[in-house]
Design a protein around this motif. Sequence first.
Motif, PDB file in Angstrom:
ATOM      1  N   CYS A  34       0.987  -2.117  -2.726  1.00 25.41           N
ATOM      2  CA  CYS A  34      -0.357  -1.578  -2.487  1.00 25.41           C
ATOM      3  C   CYS A  34      -1.301  -2.669  -1.984  1.00 25.41           C
ATOM      4  CB  CYS A  34      -0.908  -0.953  -3.757  1.00 25.41           C
ATOM      5  SG  CYS A  34      -0.177   0.627  -4.161  1.00 25.41           S
ATOM      6  N   ASP A  39      -0.407  -1.344   6.423  1.00 23.06           N
ATOM      7  CA  ASP A  39      -1.487  -0.411   6.759  1.00 23.06           C
ATOM      8  C   ASP A  39      -2.837  -0.903   6.260  1.00 23.06           C
ATOM      9  OD1 ASP A  39       0.283   1.242   8.014  1.00 23.06           O
ATOM     10  OD2 ASP A  39       0.439   2.680   6.363  1.00 23.06           O
ATOM     11  N   LYS A  40      -2.846  -1.689   5.200  1.00 18.21           N
ATOM     12  CA  LYS A  40      -4.097  -2.252   4.687  1.00 18.21           C
ATOM     13  C   LYS A  40      -4.507  -3.503   5.454  1.00 18.21           C
ATOM     14  CE  LYS A  40      -5.243  -1.040   0.209  1.00 18.21           C
ATOM     15  NZ  LYS A  40      -5.605  -1.519  -1.102  1.00 18.21           N
ATOM     16  N   HIS A  41      -3.568  -4.112   6.146  1.00 17.95           N
ATOM     17  CA  HIS A  41      -3.833  -5.360   6.875  1.00 17.95           C
ATOM     18  C   HIS A  41      -3.422  -5.194   8.339  1.00 17.95           C
ATOM     19  CE1 HIS A  41      -4.603  -7.361   3.073  1.00 17.95           C
ATOM     20  NE2 HIS A  41      -3.524  -6.770   2.607  1.00 17.95           N
ATOM     21  N   SER A  86      -6.293  -8.983  -1.000  1.00 15.11           N
ATOM     22  CA  SER A  86      -7.102  -8.039  -0.257  1.00 15.11           C
ATOM     23  C   SER A  86      -8.278  -8.756   0.378  1.00 15.11           C
ATOM     24  CB  SER A  86      -7.599  -6.937  -1.198  1.00 15.11           C
ATOM     25  OG  SER A  86      -8.408  -6.048  -0.496  1.00 15.11           O
ATOM     26  N   ASP A  88     -10.912  -6.992   1.227  1.00 17.19           N
ATOM     27  CA  ASP A  88     -12.052  -6.138   0.944  1.00 17.19           C
ATOM     28  C   ASP A  88     -13.040  -6.858   0.037  1.00 17.19           C
ATOM     29  OD1 ASP A  88      -9.850  -3.297   0.527  1.00 17.19           O
ATOM     30  OD2 ASP A  88     -10.593  -4.255   2.344  1.00 17.19           O
TER      31      ASP A  88
END
Length: 115
Positions: A34, A39-41, A86, A88
């Motif tokens: 996760c 897809d997050k990076h 992350s 974010d």
Amino acid sequence: MSQSSHLNLAAQVLGVTVHASPSEIKYAYYRMMCLHHPDKHQGDPQAGQRTALINEARNVLLGRTLDPTLLRDRELVSEVLERPASNDSEEETILSYNEWLKAQFFNLQEGSIWP
């Protein structure tokens, strides 16, 4: 590189002990995926390599892989261990496996393991 050093490295990548239970390994695997999923990076060419390393670490700890290749890449391993999970600004709360179990299955008012 010996098999015990592969086990130690795989445990470090997932953030568990070498003697972790399969359920703890599974939880750590999902937590790491996760955090590091491509897809997050998006736009990060190394994101796929990091997730492949996390897959390999899980397989080594579960005994599915005896000859890991990505765990030999010291640069990739150190990148996963040192890289912030992350980008974010909001930090996600990541529970330990035991905290997650309690949150899912323990009812404090009734003192029961069932919600």
